[in-house]
Design a protein around this motif. Structure first.
Motif, PDB file in Angstrom:
ATOM      1  N   GLN A  41       0.827  -1.207   0.000  1.00 22.12           N
ATOM      2  CA  GLN A  41       0.000   0.000   0.000  1.00 22.12           C
ATOM      3  C   GLN A  41       0.864   1.261   0.000  1.00 22.12           C
ATOM      4  O   GLN A  41       0.530   2.247  -0.644  1.00 22.12           O
ATOM      5  CB  GLN A  41      -0.935   0.005   1.209  1.00 22.12           C
ATOM      6  CG  GLN A  41      -2.050  -1.002   1.080  1.00 22.12           C
ATOM      7  CD  GLN A  41      -2.866  -1.134   2.366  1.00 22.12           C
ATOM      8  OE1 GLN A  41      -2.385  -0.887   3.471  1.00 22.12           O
ATOM      9  NE2 GLN A  41      -4.115  -1.535   2.212  1.00 22.12           N
ATOM     10  N   ARG A  46      -0.121  -1.823  -6.175  1.00 23.81           N
ATOM     11  CA  ARG A  46      -0.568  -2.551  -7.367  1.00 23.81           C
ATOM     12  C   ARG A  46      -1.836  -3.316  -7.012  1.00 23.81           C
ATOM     13  O   ARG A  46      -1.830  -4.176  -6.145  1.00 23.81           O
ATOM     14  CB  ARG A  46       0.519  -3.513  -7.839  1.00 23.81           C
ATOM     15  CG  ARG A  46       1.813  -2.793  -8.233  1.00 23.81           C
ATOM     16  CD  ARG A  46       2.943  -3.766  -8.436  1.00 23.81           C
ATOM     17  NE  ARG A  46       3.327  -4.347  -7.135  1.00 23.81           N
ATOM     18  CZ  ARG A  46       4.230  -5.308  -6.990  1.00 23.81           C
ATOM     19  NH1 ARG A  46       4.837  -5.824  -8.044  1.00 23.81           N
ATOM     20  NH2 ARG A  46       4.523  -5.767  -5.804  1.00 23.81           N
ATOM     21  N   GLU A  47      -2.917  -2.973  -7.664  1.00 25.66           N
ATOM     22  CA  GLU A  47      -4.215  -3.558  -7.314  1.00 25.66           C
ATOM     23  C   GLU A  47      -4.248  -5.080  -7.471  1.00 25.66           C
ATOM     24  O   GLU A  47      -4.806  -5.758  -6.608  1.00 25.66           O
ATOM     25  CB  GLU A  47      -5.344  -2.899  -8.112  1.00 25.66           C
ATOM     26  CG  GLU A  47      -6.711  -3.184  -7.541  1.00 25.66           C
ATOM     27  CD  GLU A  47      -6.858  -2.862  -6.050  1.00 25.66           C
ATOM     28  OE1 GLU A  47      -7.464  -3.687  -5.325  1.00 25.66           O
ATOM     29  OE2 GLU A  47      -6.386  -1.804  -5.600  1.00 25.66           O
ATOM     30  N   PRO A  48      -3.678  -5.667  -8.536  1.00 21.91           N
ATOM     31  CA  PRO A  48      -3.692  -7.133  -8.616  1.00 21.91           C
ATOM     32  C   PRO A  48      -2.956  -7.793  -7.443  1.00 21.91           C
ATOM     33  O   PRO A  48      -3.381  -8.828  -6.941  1.00 21.91           O
ATOM     34  CB  PRO A  48      -2.984  -7.441  -9.937  1.00 21.91           C
ATOM     35  CG  PRO A  48      -3.089  -6.198 -10.740  1.00 21.91           C
ATOM     36  CD  PRO A  48      -3.127  -5.068  -9.755  1.00 21.91           C
ATOM     37  N   LEU A  50      -2.514  -6.416  -4.369  1.00 21.04           N
ATOM     38  CA  LEU A  50      -3.326  -6.214  -3.171  1.00 21.04           C
ATOM     39  C   LEU A  50      -4.517  -7.166  -3.139  1.00 21.04           C
ATOM     40  O   LEU A  50      -4.895  -7.663  -2.081  1.00 21.04           O
ATOM     41  CB  LEU A  50      -3.788  -4.756  -3.082  1.00 21.04           C
ATOM     42  CG  LEU A  50      -2.686  -3.766  -2.711  1.00 21.04           C
ATOM     43  CD1 LEU A  50      -3.169  -2.328  -2.901  1.00 21.04           C
ATOM     44  CD2 LEU A  50      -2.232  -3.989  -1.281  1.00 21.04           C
ATOM     45  N   THR A  51      -5.088  -7.454  -4.302  1.00 18.74           N
ATOM     46  CA  THR A  51      -6.210  -8.394  -4.373  1.00 18.74           C
ATOM     47  C   THR A  51      -5.771  -9.778  -3.905  1.00 18.74           C
ATOM     48  O   THR A  51      -6.466 -10.429  -3.119  1.00 18.74           O
ATOM     49  CB  THR A  51      -6.769  -8.456  -5.808  1.00 18.74           C
ATOM     50  OG1 THR A  51      -7.245  -7.160  -6.159  1.00 18.74           O
ATOM     51  CG2 THR A  51      -7.887  -9.462  -5.923  1.00 18.74           C
ATOM     52  N   VAL A  52      -4.609 -10.237  -4.359  1.00 21.92           N
ATOM     53  CA  VAL A  52      -4.088 -11.551  -3.953  1.00 21.92           C
ATOM     54  C   VAL A  52      -3.792 -11.567  -2.460  1.00 21.92           C
ATOM     55  O   VAL A  52      -4.153 -12.512  -1.753  1.00 21.92           O
ATOM     56  CB  VAL A  52      -2.826 -11.905  -4.777  1.00 21.92           C
ATOM     57  CG1 VAL A  52      -2.120 -13.119  -4.210  1.00 21.92           C
ATOM     58  CG2 VAL A  52      -3.171 -12.124  -6.230  1.00 21.92           C
ATOM     59  N   ARG A  54      -5.038  -9.625  -0.062  1.00 25.19           N
ATOM     60  CA  ARG A  54      -6.273  -9.525   0.733  1.00 25.19           C
ATOM     61  C   ARG A  54      -7.077 -10.820   0.704  1.00 25.19           C
ATOM     62  O   ARG A  54      -7.682 -11.205   1.711  1.00 25.19           O
ATOM     63  CB  ARG A  54      -7.113  -8.360   0.231  1.00 25.19           C
ATOM     64  CG  ARG A  54      -6.493  -7.016   0.572  1.00 25.19           C
ATOM     65  CD  ARG A  54      -7.270  -5.877  -0.022  1.00 25.19           C
ATOM     66  NE  ARG A  54      -6.632  -4.599   0.288  1.00 25.19           N
ATOM     67  CZ  ARG A  54      -6.608  -3.565  -0.533  1.00 25.19           C
ATOM     68  NH1 ARG A  54      -7.201  -3.642  -1.717  1.00 25.19           N
ATOM     69  NH2 ARG A  54      -6.011  -2.451  -0.174  1.00 25.19           N
ATOM     70  N   ALA A  55      -7.072 -11.501  -0.430  1.00 23.86           N
ATOM     71  CA  ALA A  55      -7.788 -12.780  -0.519  1.00 23.86           C
ATOM     72  C   ALA A  55      -7.167 -13.800   0.436  1.00 23.86           C
ATOM     73  O   ALA A  55      -7.867 -14.548   1.113  1.00 23.86           O
ATOM     74  CB  ALA A  55      -7.778 -13.300  -1.954  1.00 23.86           C
ATOM     75  N   ASP A  58      -8.135 -12.973   3.969  1.00 25.75           N
ATOM     76  CA  ASP A  58      -9.497 -13.445   4.242  1.00 25.75           C
ATOM     77  C   ASP A  58      -9.503 -14.941   4.544  1.00 25.75           C
ATOM     78  O   ASP A  58     -10.227 -15.401   5.430  1.00 25.75           O
ATOM     79  CB  ASP A  58     -10.422 -13.150   3.057  1.00 25.75           C
ATOM     80  CG  ASP A  58     -10.707 -11.658   2.889  1.00 25.75           C
ATOM     81  OD1 ASP A  58     -10.460 -10.886   3.842  1.00 25.75           O
ATOM     82  OD2 ASP A  58     -11.177 -11.270   1.794  1.00 25.75           O
TER      83      ASP A  58
END
Length: 110
Positions: A41, A46-48, A50-52, A54-55, A58
């Motif tokens: 952050q 990089r959004e891809p 951060l998506t990985v 954060r997943a 979770d």
């Protein structure tokens, strides 16, 4: 900034392909993953990536545990280049051009 990188749980994190990141972070615990999320952050965002991250966070929050393995172990993206007879050391002639489009090729139909 170099100190930030040295404290990351994945060596050479900034240069890892996104495709291998999901596999590498499976061995991290929640605290180590939080370090990566914070670093991403603040630096690349990089959004891809951060998506990985954060997943996986979770999944850990839902009760998954870190997998075995060493996230710093050599991976295909860092493996040494292959060598051997199949890569040019066999003494075979260089690859011939394809038969189509070469008018001097006797095997080509006329």
């Amino acid at each position: 900034m170099a100190d930030d990188r040295a404290a990351l749980p994945l060596p050479d994190y900034d240069h890892l392909p996104v495709a291998t990141l999901a596999h590498r972070i499976r061995a991290l615990d929640r605290d180590q993953l939080a370090v990566l999320v914070s670093y991403e952050q603040e630096h690349g965002a990089r959004e891809p990536v951060l998506t990985v991250l954060r997943a996986r966070a979770d999944q850990l929050d839902a009760g998954a545990g870190p997998s075995g393995g060493d996230p710093a172990a050599p991976a295909p993206e860092a493996a040494p280049a292959p060598s051997g007879p199949l890569l040019g050391d066999s003494g075979a002639p260089p690859v011939n051009p394809p038969s189509h489009g070469d008018p001097t090729n006797p095997a080509q139909p006329r």
